[in-house]
Design a protein around this motif. Sequence first.
Motif, PDB file in Angstrom:
ATOM      1  N   ASP A 118       0.821  -1.205   0.000  1.00 59.41           N
ATOM      2  CA  ASP A 118       0.000   0.000   0.000  1.00 59.41           C
ATOM      3  C   ASP A 118       0.860   1.261   0.000  1.00 59.41           C
ATOM      4  O   ASP A 118       0.527   2.257  -0.648  1.00 59.41           O
ATOM      5  N   LEU A 119       1.954   1.226   0.736  1.00 58.15           N
ATOM      6  CA  LEU A 119       2.868   2.373   0.748  1.00 58.15           C
ATOM      7  C   LEU A 119       3.506   2.570  -0.622  1.00 58.15           C
ATOM      8  O   LEU A 119       3.540   3.687  -1.155  1.00 58.15           O
ATOM      9  N   ILE A 120       4.019   1.495  -1.200  1.00 54.40           N
ATOM     10  CA  ILE A 120       4.682   1.581  -2.507  1.00 54.40           C
ATOM     11  C   ILE A 120       3.721   2.086  -3.577  1.00 54.40           C
ATOM     12  O   ILE A 120       4.074   2.929  -4.413  1.00 54.40           O
ATOM     13  N   ASP A 121       2.485   1.601  -3.536  1.00 54.88           N
ATOM     14  CA  ASP A 121       1.487   1.981  -4.539  1.00 54.88           C
ATOM     15  C   ASP A 121       0.780   3.297  -4.219  1.00 54.88           C
ATOM     16  O   ASP A 121      -0.050   3.752  -4.999  1.00 54.88           O
ATOM     17  N   ARG A 122       1.079   3.872  -3.066  1.00 51.97           N
ATOM     18  CA  ARG A 122       0.415   5.102  -2.594  1.00 51.97           C
ATOM     19  C   ARG A 122      -1.096   4.908  -2.504  1.00 51.97           C
ATOM     20  O   ARG A 122      -1.884   5.815  -2.803  1.00 51.97           O
ATOM     21  N   SER A 123      -1.508   3.728  -2.069  1.00 51.08           N
ATOM     22  CA  SER A 123      -2.933   3.434  -1.918  1.00 51.08           C
ATOM     23  C   SER A 123      -3.500   4.192  -0.719  1.00 51.08           C
ATOM     24  O   SER A 123      -2.848   4.308   0.317  1.00 51.08           O
ATOM     25  N   ASP A 124      -4.715   4.663  -0.871  1.00 53.23           N
ATOM     26  CA  ASP A 124      -5.352   5.392   0.224  1.00 53.23           C
ATOM     27  C   ASP A 124      -6.061   4.470   1.206  1.00 53.23           C
ATOM     28  O   ASP A 124      -6.161   4.798   2.391  1.00 53.23           O
ATOM     29  N   THR A 125      -6.568   3.353   0.719  1.00 53.67           N
ATOM     30  CA  THR A 125      -7.387   2.494   1.575  1.00 53.67           C
ATOM     31  C   THR A 125      -6.978   1.035   1.462  1.00 53.67           C
ATOM     32  O   THR A 125      -6.361   0.618   0.484  1.00 53.67           O
ATOM     33  N   ARG A 126      -7.370   0.285   2.471  1.00 60.54           N
ATOM     34  CA  ARG A 126      -7.223  -1.171   2.491  1.00 60.54           C
ATOM     35  C   ARG A 126      -8.379  -1.705   3.317  1.00 60.54           C
ATOM     36  O   ARG A 126      -8.585  -1.302   4.445  1.00 60.54           O
ATOM     37  N   ARG A 127      -9.147  -2.613   2.739  1.00 61.61           N
ATOM     38  CA  ARG A 127     -10.300  -3.202   3.415  1.00 61.61           C
ATOM     39  C   ARG A 127     -11.268  -2.129   3.925  1.00 61.61           C
ATOM     40  O   ARG A 127     -11.838  -2.233   5.004  1.00 61.61           O
ATOM     41  N   GLY A 128     -11.416  -1.069   3.119  1.00 62.14           N
ATOM     42  CA  GLY A 128     -12.364  -0.021   3.444  1.00 62.14           C
ATOM     43  C   GLY A 128     -11.902   0.966   4.494  1.00 62.14           C
ATOM     44  O   GLY A 128     -12.664   1.873   4.866  1.00 62.14           O
ATOM     45  N   GLU A 129     -10.673   0.849   4.969  1.00 60.93           N
ATOM     46  CA  GLU A 129     -10.124   1.741   5.983  1.00 60.93           C
ATOM     47  C   GLU A 129      -8.868   2.413   5.439  1.00 60.93           C
ATOM     48  O   GLU A 129      -8.272   1.940   4.458  1.00 60.93           O
ATOM     49  N   PRO A 130      -8.435   3.522   6.070  1.00 64.36           N
ATOM     50  CA  PRO A 130      -7.202   4.162   5.603  1.00 64.36           C
ATOM     51  C   PRO A 130      -6.023   3.196   5.653  1.00 64.36           C
ATOM     52  O   PRO A 130      -5.875   2.436   6.615  1.00 64.36           O
ATOM     53  N   ALA A 131      -5.201   3.200   4.600  1.00 61.30           N
ATOM     54  CA  ALA A 131      -3.970   2.416   4.600  1.00 61.30           C
ATOM     55  C   ALA A 131      -3.093   2.887   5.764  1.00 61.30           C
ATOM     56  O   ALA A 131      -3.238   4.012   6.257  1.00 61.30           O
ATOM     57  N   VAL A 132      -2.177   2.041   6.210  1.00 62.28           N
ATOM     58  CA  VAL A 132      -1.396   2.343   7.409  1.00 62.28           C
ATOM     59  C   VAL A 132      -0.625   3.649   7.265  1.00 62.28           C
ATOM     60  O   VAL A 132      -0.582   4.463   8.201  1.00 62.28           O
ATOM     61  N   HIS A 133      -0.017   3.901   6.116  1.00 63.19           N
ATOM     62  CA  HIS A 133       0.741   5.152   5.971  1.00 63.19           C
ATOM     63  C   HIS A 133      -0.184   6.363   6.026  1.00 63.19           C
ATOM     64  O   HIS A 133       0.196   7.411   6.561  1.00 63.19           O
ATOM     65  N   ARG A 134      -1.400   6.219   5.502  1.00 59.10           N
ATOM     66  CA  ARG A 134      -2.373   7.319   5.591  1.00 59.10           C
ATOM     67  C   ARG A 134      -2.846   7.498   7.040  1.00 59.10           C
ATOM     68  O   ARG A 134      -3.048   8.630   7.508  1.00 59.10           O
ATOM     69  N   ARG A 135      -3.024   6.402   7.734  1.00 62.73           N
ATOM     70  CA  ARG A 135      -3.490   6.466   9.123  1.00 62.73           C
ATOM     71  C   ARG A 135      -2.501   7.239   9.999  1.00 62.73           C
ATOM     72  O   ARG A 135      -2.904   8.106  10.788  1.00 62.73           O
ATOM     73  N   PHE A 136      -1.223   6.966   9.842  1.00 60.09           N
ATOM     74  CA  PHE A 136      -0.239   7.631  10.695  1.00 60.09           C
ATOM     75  C   PHE A 136       0.054   9.055  10.228  1.00 60.09           C
ATOM     76  O   PHE A 136       0.381   9.922  11.047  1.00 60.09           O
ATOM     77  N   ALA A 137      -0.089   9.325   8.940  1.00 60.69           N
ATOM     78  CA  ALA A 137       0.000  10.706   8.479  1.00 60.69           C
ATOM     79  C   ALA A 137      -1.136  11.533   9.075  1.00 60.69           C
ATOM     80  O   ALA A 137      -0.938  12.676   9.508  1.00 60.69           O
ATOM     81  N   GLY A 138      -2.330  10.946   9.130  1.00 58.80           N
ATOM     82  CA  GLY A 138      -3.465  11.624   9.743  1.00 58.80           C
ATOM     83  C   GLY A 138      -3.252  11.858  11.222  1.00 58.80           C
ATOM     84  O   GLY A 138      -3.643  12.916  11.769  1.00 58.80           O
ATOM     85  N   ARG A 139      -2.626  10.913  11.888  1.00 57.07           N
ATOM     86  CA  ARG A 139      -2.337  11.080  13.316  1.00 57.07           C
ATOM     87  C   ARG A 139      -1.357  12.240  13.526  1.00 57.07           C
ATOM     88  O   ARG A 139      -1.511  13.039  14.453  1.00 57.07           O
ATOM     89  N   HIS A 140      -0.362  12.327  12.665  1.00 58.68           N
ATOM     90  CA  HIS A 140       0.611  13.423  12.744  1.00 58.68           C
ATOM     91  C   HIS A 140      -0.099  14.762  12.607  1.00 58.68           C
ATOM     92  O   HIS A 140       0.133  15.707  13.397  1.00 58.68           O
ATOM     93  N   ARG A 141      -0.969  14.876  11.619  1.00 60.53           N
ATOM     94  CA  ARG A 141      -1.687  16.139  11.389  1.00 60.53           C
ATOM     95  C   ARG A 141      -2.614  16.470  12.554  1.00 60.53           C
ATOM     96  O   ARG A 141      -2.708  17.631  12.977  1.00 60.53           O
TER      97      ARG A 141
END
Length: 380
Positions: A118-141
Amino acid sequence: MTAPTSPSDAAGPGPADSVRPIIATSLAVTDRVRLRQRVDKSLAWFLADRRAWMAEVDSALAPVADAIEGFVLRGGKRLRPAFGYWGFRGAGGHDSDQLVTALSALELVQASALIHDDLIDRSDTRRGEPAVHRRFAGRHRAHGWAGDADGFGDSAAVLLGDLCLVWSDELLHAGGLDPAALSRARPVFDEMRTEVTIGQYLDVLTQATGDTSVERAGKVARLKSAKYTVERPLLLGAALAAAPAGVTDAYSGFGLPLGEAFQLRDDMLGVFGDPAQTGKPAGDDLREGKRTFLVAATFEAADEPGRRDLERLLGSPDLDAEGIGHLREIIVGCGAAERTERRIGALLDAALSHIETAPIEDEARAALIDLAHAATTRTD
């Protein structure tokens, strides 16, 4: 780590009418021994133990535990442990909670691969939820931390994927199987993890070089997904059971074509799947520019205007619904979708021809045949 108490002791639109339809076969119907629930129990037990250990290290690790538990325990077909289990049973091995716990390690290998993918492909979601890299970017913000939020999310995904891979090693050994059996299985487990990693690199390389050959797409599919989805889990179970060469040969003859068929179905779903079932946006593989067998077949068969549009639109992060629809029309119109469906069918037939005559237990044979059909006709 100190081995904790064993879990047994603790509480979209389709491509075209001419393309063979995907039969809505649930993998749940193949679960003859409540294996999915047992795998879930083993994973929950192990991850709770790891959460407790991390809590003693630093309370800031709680979000790491939350993310991995959510990722591993939410959804997932538990297909790899199922092939490992029936590979073991087919070779004459007997059911045990220790076996199920060890095979649950395959799900942590899968989690690692998906988080990194998901990180390599820059995917936004996985199984209907934010991909892990998106989840932690959101936590940072959300916390207003210093530095680049996306960079933080990317770093977190790399580390969490690595952590899952490390934990897969721990879980393989945590269930209490005989050390001699684990020693036999170790080379299979190690080679599987190596194959999926180099397969991922070849996938990245293929996108960078623009290689559109069917041969390269097939090799990437076999290494990145096919072998570690079916063949290696089967051989892992066989090694744990000390299976003879006749059994392992039959498992490879069954597992390699079936794993490739599984991946081709995944490719079809990545283009034509229903987001409500796949958990990813429609046409996400096209937006990510994946050089799959389906895409390679399209480059081979499309006319010149179609190839130009495919080159222009494939991998565009701004690819919209209209663009996805246009690419789908090219894929279907040139016959690539139908060719992919025919190849899935041919690979499934080849796999079944090996397992139907394999020198294995009849109950395992029936379960593996059911799994083969479910894995190639799934809709998610």
